[in-house]
Design an enzyme around this catalytic site. Structure first.
Site, PDB file in Angstrom:
ATOM      1  N   THR A   1      13.292   4.212  10.774  1.00 55.63           N
ATOM      2  CA  THR A   1      14.254   3.404  10.926  1.00 55.63           C
ATOM      3  C   THR A   1      13.862   2.102  10.255  1.00 55.63           C
ATOM      4  OG1 THR A   1      14.788   4.128  13.258  1.00 55.63           O
ATOM      5  CG2 THR A   1      15.062   1.772  12.977  1.00 55.63           C
TER       6      THR A   1
ATOM      7  N   GLN B   1       0.830  -9.570  -6.196  1.00 58.47           N
ATOM      8  CA  GLN B   1       0.187 -10.982  -6.136  1.00 58.47           C
ATOM      9  C   GLN B   1       0.883 -11.841  -6.886  1.00 58.47           C
ATOM     10  OE1 GLN B   1      -2.276 -12.303  -4.589  1.00 58.47           O
ATOM     11  NE2 GLN B   1      -3.175 -10.644  -3.488  1.00 58.47           N
TER      12      GLN B   1
ATOM     13  N   CYS C   1     -10.502  -7.164   1.009  1.00 54.32           N
ATOM     14  CA  CYS C   1     -10.994  -5.830   1.550  1.00 54.32           C
ATOM     15  C   CYS C   1     -12.407  -5.585   1.144  1.00 54.32           C
ATOM     16  CB  CYS C   1     -10.038  -4.715   0.433  1.00 54.32           C
ATOM     17  SG  CYS C   1      -8.330  -5.600   0.245  1.00 54.32           S
TER      18      CYS C   1
ATOM     19  N   ASN D   1      -5.697  -9.532  -7.892  1.00 47.49           N
ATOM     20  CA  ASN D   1      -5.694 -10.100  -6.606  1.00 47.49           C
ATOM     21  C   ASN D   1      -7.241 -11.010  -6.593  1.00 47.49           C
ATOM     22  OD1 ASN D   1      -6.186  -6.991  -6.704  1.00 47.49           O
ATOM     23  ND2 ASN D   1      -7.488  -7.595  -4.885  1.00 47.49           N
TER      24      ASN D   1
ATOM     25  N   SER E   1       5.134  -7.222  -1.948  1.00 45.44           N
ATOM     26  CA  SER E   1       4.639  -7.224  -0.717  1.00 45.44           C
ATOM     27  C   SER E   1       5.112  -8.488  -0.038  1.00 45.44           C
ATOM     28  CB  SER E   1       3.266  -7.075  -0.486  1.00 45.44           C
ATOM     29  OG  SER E   1       2.794  -7.072   0.704  1.00 45.44           O
TER      30      SER E   1
ATOM     31  N   THR F   1       0.657  -1.301   0.059  1.00 49.54           N
ATOM     32  CA  THR F   1      -0.034   0.074  -0.009  1.00 49.54           C
ATOM     33  C   THR F   1       0.949   1.223   0.223  1.00 49.54           C
ATOM     34  OG1 THR F   1      -1.816  -1.268   1.083  1.00 49.54           O
ATOM     35  CG2 THR F   1      -1.870   1.254   1.244  1.00 49.54           C
TER      36      THR F   1
ATOM     37  N   HIS G   1       3.857 -10.339   2.627  1.00 49.05           N
ATOM     38  CA  HIS G   1       3.105 -11.302   3.214  1.00 49.05           C
ATOM     39  C   HIS G   1       2.121 -12.168   2.290  1.00 49.05           C
ATOM     40  CE1 HIS G   1      -0.867  -9.031   3.194  1.00 49.05           C
ATOM     41  NE2 HIS G   1       0.087  -8.094   3.003  1.00 49.05           N
TER      42      HIS G   1
HETATM   43  N1  PMP Z   1      -1.896  -4.664  -4.286  1.00 54.30           N
HETATM   44  C1  PMP Z   1      -2.574  -5.866  -4.409  1.00 54.30           C
HETATM   45  C2  PMP Z   1      -2.512  -6.360  -5.809  1.00 54.30           C
HETATM   46  C3  PMP Z   1      -2.792  -6.800  -3.253  1.00 54.30           C
HETATM   47  O1  PMP Z   1      -3.452  -7.859  -3.518  1.00 54.30           O
HETATM   48  C4  PMP Z   1      -2.613  -6.116  -1.904  1.00 54.30           C
HETATM   49  C5  PMP Z   1      -2.938  -6.882  -0.763  1.00 54.30           C
HETATM   50  N2  PMP Z   1      -4.275  -7.191  -0.821  1.00 54.30           N
HETATM   51  C6  PMP Z   1      -2.085  -4.772  -1.961  1.00 54.30           C
HETATM   52  C7  PMP Z   1      -1.659  -4.264  -3.121  1.00 54.30           C
HETATM   53  C8  PMP Z   1      -1.799  -4.099  -0.673  1.00 54.30           C
HETATM   54  O2  PMP Z   1      -0.633  -5.043  -0.003  1.00 54.30           O
HETATM   55  P1  PMP Z   1      -0.353  -4.618   1.544  1.00 54.30           P
HETATM   56  O3  PMP Z   1      -1.296  -5.363   2.304  1.00 54.30           O
HETATM   57  O4  PMP Z   1       1.209  -5.181   1.557  1.00 54.30           O
HETATM   58  O5  PMP Z   1      -0.301  -3.486   2.011  1.00 54.30           O
END
Ligand code: PMP
Length: 396
Positions: free
Chosen positions: A255, A197, A340, A169, A217, A89, A219
């Site tokens: 940091t 993704q 989301c 996503n 990202s 994000t 996670h």
């Molecule tokens: N872009 C896409 C295509 C995503 O699937 C996501 C997470 N749902 C994000 C951005 C946001 O990622 P983060 O949780 O690392 O802010």
């Protein structure tokens, strides 16, 4: 009320373990890889700040730089082109606002697609509403793909940036990123790709695909939450979102989250082509059986190239929300759309952009596979869908 044990097993009120949970929502987030967790714990226990020049700081810096090198290598980039952020994000906001505010033009033109994640579509809308940019939103075809020809047609003399995601996503559909990159490079317009993704799951190379800016990202690939990167090609200047402290070559103050960064680097190394191949087999098995069980099933994006981690489908007449809730009650965790949106009743904007009616979009379920998913998990899901659908009331 059940609460969850660390291994995902649900616990009943008496504290006894009941049905194990089957987690099939890896597009929302993934569990942390064991080696990444170990690395993170080691780094977190150390006290050094990666900005300090004493030996503890140098040790933390080494961990950060090792991760930076691994991520750069995986993208075909140089380490100096990688900036660590708090996640995708932030990286997406940084790419859009950083380019627009770099001030080459007043109210420049931005191009985004209709199926971007809110971390692209919302900053783009904000930049437009605040008078900082003019935004064109490109449609997608019925399979959910941006057409490269539409990007070319939308370019104007004041266009500074095109932002199109690598993989959607909600559907897992791959966009023609290399083709769009060629068009943007020829027009001397910057090209940003949100690869949250698809990183490590589908081909990606910033040089070969003419990508100037790229988001990833931690996670989404069994790394930690709250860490991401923005790749910016050497020579691309961005106005920082966060000023202060001179970290990250002065482009992102704060940091560095060394434990999370080290964990991200480890996770990237450990998400391999063999994982992608195994998950491809799972998706093929799931979709083959799903079509056999429900011959009228719609698999959204099936006509486009997709990553194997995501299957978005609907059984006509069945409410996606009702299926989602009933699967959850049975310990099978999926998504009614994107994470989301899953608490809202509004239909998915991605599916609407693909031409589905709101009623059709509300039938959608997304299942997403990860490294821990087994054939047994997929079969349990198929069995549950079969028994639930016999009992679930059709949509009015
Ligand atoms: N872009 C896409 C295509 C995503 O699937 C996501 C997470 N749902 C994000 C951005 C946001 O990622 P983060 O949780 O690392 O802010």
């Amino acid at each position: 009320m059940r609460n969850e044990l660390p291994d995902g097993t649900a616990r009943g009120v008496a504290g006894r373990a009941v049905a194990p949970r089957i987690y099939l929502d890896h597009a929302a987030s993934t569990s942390l890889d064991d080696a990444a967790a170990t690395r993170m714990a080691d780094v977190a226990r150390a006290s050094g700040n990666a900005s300090s020049v004493h030996s503890a700081g140098v040790w933390a810096t080494r961990e950060v730089e090792r991760a930076r090198m691994r991520i750069a290598d995986a993208l075909g980039a140089s380490p100096e082109e990688i900036t660590f952020t708090s996640g995708a994000t932030e990286a997406n906001n940084f790419a859009l606002k950083g380019v627009v505010w770099s001030g080459r033009r007043a109210r420049p033109h931005l191009i985004v697609s209709a199926v971007e994640h809110p971390s692209i579509s919302e900053p783009a809308a904000w930049l437009q509403a605040a008078g900082h940019a003019r935004v064109t939103t490109l449609p997608v075809d019925s399979a959910g793909r941006v057409r490269a020809a539409d990007v070319e047609a939308a370019l104007g003399p004041d266009t500074v940036l095109v932002s199109v995601q690598h993989v959607n996503n909600e559907t897992g559909v791959l966009h023609p990123v290399a083709e769009i990159g060629r068009i943007c490079r020829a027009a001397e317009v910057l090209f940003h790709v949100d690869a949250s993704q698809g990183f490590q799951k589908a081909p990606l190379n910033v040089a070969a695909m003419h990508i100037d800016l790229l988001t990833a990202s931690g996670h989404k690939l069994h790394g930690p939450k709250g860490v991401g990167v923005l790749y910016a090609r050497e020579g691309v200047s961005l106005v920082p979102l966060l000023h202060g402290g001179g970290h990250e070559r002065g482009v992102r103050g704060g940091t560095l989250n060394a434990p999370a960064i080290a964990g991200f680097g480890e996770a990237v190394l450990r998400y391999t082509p063999a994982d992608v191949e195994r998950i491809t087999g799972l998706q093929q098995h799931f979709e083959r059986e799903l079509r056999a069980l429900f011959p009228n099933v719609r698999i959204h994006g099936a006509d486009a190239p997709r990553v194997p981690m995501i299957s978005n489908f609907a059984v006509p007449g069945q409410s996606g929300k009702a299926l989602f809730l009933e699967l959850d009650r049975r310990g099978i965790l999926v998504s009614a759309s994107s994470a989301c949106h899953s608490t809202l009743l509004t239909p998915s904007g991605v599916l609407i952009a693909m031409g589905l009616s709101p009623a059709e979009a509300n039938e959608a379920l997304r299942v997403s596979f990860g490294r821990s998913t087994t054939v047994g998990d997929v079969d349990t899901l198929l069995h549950a869908l079969t028994t639930i659908i016999k009992g679930v009331a059709p949509c009015p």
